[in-house]
Design an enzyme around this catalytic site. Structure first.
Site, PDB file in Angstrom:
ATOM      1  N   GLU A  31       0.851  -1.196   0.000  1.00  0.00           N
ATOM      2  CA  GLU A  31       0.000   0.000   0.000  1.00  0.00           C
ATOM      3  C   GLU A  31       0.884   1.242   0.000  1.00  0.00           C
ATOM      4  O   GLU A  31       1.979   1.240   0.574  1.00  0.00           O
ATOM      5  CB  GLU A  31      -0.899   0.003   1.248  1.00  0.00           C
ATOM      6  CG  GLU A  31      -1.704   1.296   1.377  1.00  0.00           C
ATOM      7  CD  GLU A  31      -2.845   1.260   2.393  1.00  0.00           C
ATOM      8  OE1 GLU A  31      -2.932   0.285   3.166  1.00  0.00           O
ATOM      9  OE2 GLU A  31      -3.637   2.215   2.390  1.00  0.00           O
ATOM     10  N   ASN A  76      -6.726   1.830   2.685  1.00  0.00           N
ATOM     11  CA  ASN A  76      -7.412   3.120   2.792  1.00  0.00           C
ATOM     12  C   ASN A  76      -6.931   4.095   1.704  1.00  0.00           C
ATOM     13  O   ASN A  76      -7.687   4.954   1.260  1.00  0.00           O
ATOM     14  CB  ASN A  76      -7.167   3.735   4.173  1.00  0.00           C
ATOM     15  CG  ASN A  76      -7.772   2.895   5.289  1.00  0.00           C
ATOM     16  OD1 ASN A  76      -8.594   2.010   5.046  1.00  0.00           O
ATOM     17  ND2 ASN A  76      -7.370   3.149   6.517  1.00  0.00           N
ATOM     18  N   ASN A 176     -12.314  -0.666  -0.734  1.00  0.00           N
ATOM     19  CA  ASN A 176     -11.661  -1.165   0.481  1.00  0.00           C
ATOM     20  C   ASN A 176     -12.397  -0.672   1.721  1.00  0.00           C
ATOM     21  O   ASN A 176     -12.673   0.524   1.839  1.00  0.00           O
ATOM     22  CB  ASN A 176     -10.221  -0.620   0.527  1.00  0.00           C
ATOM     23  CG  ASN A 176      -9.506  -0.975   1.827  1.00  0.00           C
ATOM     24  OD1 ASN A 176      -9.161  -2.137   2.050  1.00  0.00           O
ATOM     25  ND2 ASN A 176      -9.294   0.014   2.693  1.00  0.00           N
ATOM     26  N   GLU A 177     -12.746  -1.577   2.611  1.00  0.00           N
ATOM     27  CA  GLU A 177     -13.323  -1.236   3.932  1.00  0.00           C
ATOM     28  C   GLU A 177     -14.362  -0.108   3.832  1.00  0.00           C
ATOM     29  O   GLU A 177     -14.313   0.866   4.597  1.00  0.00           O
ATOM     30  CB  GLU A 177     -12.209  -0.866   4.920  1.00  0.00           C
ATOM     31  CG  GLU A 177     -11.302  -2.037   5.229  1.00  0.00           C
ATOM     32  CD  GLU A 177     -10.311  -1.801   6.374  1.00  0.00           C
ATOM     33  OE1 GLU A 177     -10.200  -0.667   6.867  1.00  0.00           O
ATOM     34  OE2 GLU A 177      -9.651  -2.786   6.774  1.00  0.00           O
ATOM     35  N   TYR A 248      -6.986  -7.806  12.266  1.00  0.00           N
ATOM     36  CA  TYR A 248      -5.656  -7.661  12.860  1.00  0.00           C
ATOM     37  C   TYR A 248      -5.746  -8.063  14.326  1.00  0.00           C
ATOM     38  O   TYR A 248      -6.765  -7.819  14.973  1.00  0.00           O
ATOM     39  CB  TYR A 248      -5.179  -6.208  12.743  1.00  0.00           C
ATOM     40  CG  TYR A 248      -4.952  -5.772  11.313  1.00  0.00           C
ATOM     41  CD1 TYR A 248      -3.752  -6.064  10.669  1.00  0.00           C
ATOM     42  CD2 TYR A 248      -5.919  -5.082  10.592  1.00  0.00           C
ATOM     43  CE1 TYR A 248      -3.517  -5.672   9.352  1.00  0.00           C
ATOM     44  CE2 TYR A 248      -5.702  -4.681   9.280  1.00  0.00           C
ATOM     45  CZ  TYR A 248      -4.498  -4.979   8.667  1.00  0.00           C
ATOM     46  OH  TYR A 248      -4.280  -4.595   7.367  1.00  0.00           O
ATOM     47  N   GLU A 296      -6.736  -8.801   4.233  1.00  0.00           N
ATOM     48  CA  GLU A 296      -5.841  -8.120   5.195  1.00  0.00           C
ATOM     49  C   GLU A 296      -5.883  -8.910   6.494  1.00  0.00           C
ATOM     50  O   GLU A 296      -6.952  -9.027   7.118  1.00  0.00           O
ATOM     51  CB  GLU A 296      -6.280  -6.676   5.460  1.00  0.00           C
ATOM     52  CG  GLU A 296      -5.932  -5.723   4.344  1.00  0.00           C
ATOM     53  CD  GLU A 296      -6.231  -4.266   4.684  1.00  0.00           C
ATOM     54  OE1 GLU A 296      -6.031  -3.865   5.849  1.00  0.00           O
ATOM     55  OE2 GLU A 296      -6.671  -3.553   3.774  1.00  0.00           O
ATOM     56  N   GLN A 353       1.357  -5.821   5.949  1.00  0.00           N
ATOM     57  CA  GLN A 353       1.705  -5.572   4.555  1.00  0.00           C
ATOM     58  C   GLN A 353       3.041  -6.247   4.277  1.00  0.00           C
ATOM     59  O   GLN A 353       3.527  -6.974   5.138  1.00  0.00           O
ATOM     60  CB  GLN A 353       1.740  -4.078   4.314  1.00  0.00           C
ATOM     61  CG  GLN A 353       0.381  -3.406   4.616  1.00  0.00           C
ATOM     62  CD  GLN A 353       0.337  -1.926   4.267  1.00  0.00           C
ATOM     63  OE1 GLN A 353       1.260  -1.339   3.757  1.00  0.00           O
ATOM     64  NE2 GLN A 353      -0.802  -1.299   4.582  1.00  0.00           N
TER      65      GLN A 353
END
Ligand code: AHR
Length: 504
Positions: A31, A76, A176-177, A248, A296, A353
């Site tokens: 990212e 993001n 994304n999200e 996470y 992720e 990442q």
């Protein structure tokens, strides 16, 4: 506390397949965030950089890590990204505010650089389109630029930019999200479901061969979790191939016993998203079984992270360069076991990442690159998990956790093919575990290697001065006797046990 070994048993039987392991389970993520791109994969002034500015040491470590697919450019970041800024002559590219991470985006590295890097790293690209500030048209434009052979404005623009053959990118994330209030262009489930379905329809008109990932919840604690997936799928069940999951695991916000049970949390999260997908599939009378993209996941000391605020003033400052311990590596290994246990539904997964940002690979600008502790279980699982994931019958004691109830001390999965079988096993207990491996269904096999990540100091980390302080160690193996081998799993350890057919 007693230090006497606990006892457990596992049965490996090739007649109990879960599914063929998709190589895409061993994905990673790049990212435009912190020093993942600039100072990570791209640093033209670095002594190991090639003529394209790719750090040679990072490329080498990436090949050793063995990711199969790499997601790009966010995260993001993608929700306010204009892909056109990152193509064409570098000197003419605009500098922009990176709204997601309050920094400056120089656009020296963009789509075609990423594709060249992916080729050099031998990974499949997985691209995300911006459904935050942009929509259907820009997603189609980007796809036309990437995948259309020639003869249209955007495909010819790609050729003018020096890329004659289409990039032929198969895997695409639809935003994304989008459930997260922090996301630029955050949406309600209805808004996102409609947009995802319409974007998917249009993208397939540009290239019918694409595989599309709808953005699921940002994590299982989101207030809309469950409802988000159900609503989105009511709109887009036919149009999308995968629903995404993100999670996470923070070692600082829970006690150690709970953190060591992260694999159980991942199991439950996957199973609840599968249940939601199947509920909607049943309601809509669909035969198609939705697959999942866990795009992720990682350990992240999230509570230590403060959102940057100095928008645009700081260039690209380092962000979340977490140091990972031996315990973190064991948990990462367990999360990989959870993914393998669900190989029938999870087809894609990306550790987030790749470099510097919550990453297995770390670098210093102008200096060395090194492997963090979490590098090792990932690299070994990617290298060894070829074949069919097997359902393993387990008998193991449990331990108590405050958040997750009683949890088995043993987490295990086997991956089998005719010439090699690997048992991946985590001992979550603070005591050694003697594991009896029932091999009666694998006659003629020997236990040829036992690799383990474990340490007397569970907080040990790798640093530029001691880059190999934490690494896998080879333990002694037992002979197979009457169809049974025994392995001694150290306290809090990740283990790979390799079995091969005896050569007569
Ligand atoms: O990986 C870091 C960030 O975590 C990603 O940009 C975002 O998608 C997630 O919240």
């Amino acid at each position: 506390m007693s230090s006497a070994p606990l006892n457990a048993e596992v049965v490996i039987d090739p007649r109990s397949p879960i599914a063929e392991v998709d190589r895409r389970l061993f994905g990673s993520f790049v990212e435009h965030m912190g020093r993942c791109v600039y100072g990570g994969v791209h640093e033209p002034e670095h002594p190991t950089a090639d003529e394209r500015g790719f750090r040679g040491d990072v490329l080498e470590l990436t090949r050793e890590l063995g990711p199969s697919v790499v997601r790009y450019p966010g995260g993001n970041f993608v929700s306010s990204y204009r892909w056109e800024d990152g193509v064409g002559p570098v000197g003419e590219r605009p500098k922009r505010l990176n709204l997601a991470w309050r920094s400056l985006e120089p656009n020296a590295f963009g789509l075609n650089e990423f594709m060249a890097w992916a080729k050099a790293a031998d990974v499949e690209p997985m691209l995300a389109v911006n459904l935050g500030t942009r929509g259907i048209q820009e997603a189609c434009d980007l796809l036309e630029y990437c995948n259309h052979p020639s003869g249209t404005h955007l495909s010819d623009l790609r050729r003018k930019h020096g890329v004659e053959a289409p990039h032929a990118i198969k895997l695409w994330c639809l935003g994304n999200e989008m459930d997260g209030p922090w996301q630029v262009g955050h949406k309600t489930p209805h808004e996102y479901g409609r947009l995802a379905a319409e974007t998917a329809n249009a993208m397939r008109m540009v290239d019918p061969s694409v595989e599309l990932v709808a953005a699921g919840s940002s994590n299982s604690q989101m207030p809309t979790f469950g409802e988000w997936e159900a609503t989105l799928l009511e709109h887009a069940y036919d149009q999308v191939d995968y629903v995404s999951l993100h999670h996470y695991f923070d070692p600082d916000t829970q006690d150690r016993a709970d953190f060591l049970a992260s694999g159980v949390v991942m199991d439950r999260f996957i199973e609840s998203v599968v249940a939601t997908c199947d509920h909607v599939g049943a309601k809509l009378r669909k035969r198609k079984r939705m697959r999942l993209s866990f795009d992720e996941w990682n350990v992240w000391y999230h509570s230590r992270f403060t959102e940057p605020t100095d928008r645009g003033l700081l260039g690209m400052p380092p962000l979340i360069e977490d140091d990972f311990t031996v315990t973190d590596a064991v948990v990462v290994g367990d999360l990989l076991i959870s993914l393998l246990r669900h190989a029938d539904r999870v087809a894609v997964a990306n550790q987030a990442q790749l470099v510097n940002v919550i990453a297995p690979i770390r670098t210093i600008d102008g200096g060395p690159a090194w492997r963090q502790s979490i590098f090792h279980p990932f690299a070994l699982t990617s290298r060894l998990a070829h074949g069919v994931a097997l359902r393993t019958a387990l008998r193991a004691p449990t331990y108590q956790t405050s958040e997750h109830g009683d949890v088995p001390v043993l987490s295990a999965v086997a991956v089998h093919r005719d010439d090699a079988t690997t048992l991946f096993a985590v001992n979550r207990a603070e005591r050694p575990l003697d594991l009896a491996i029932d091999l009666r269904s694998l006659p003629g096999h020997d236990l040829v290697e036992h690799l383990a990540v474990a340490d007397d100091d569970p907080a040990a980390i790798n640093t530029p001065d001691r880059p190999d302080r934490v690494r896998p160690r080879r333990l002694t193996t037992s002979a197979v006797d009457a169809g049974q081998a025994t392995a001694h799993l150290p306290p809090v350890s990740w283990n790979a046990l390799r079995l091969t057919p005896r050569k007569d």
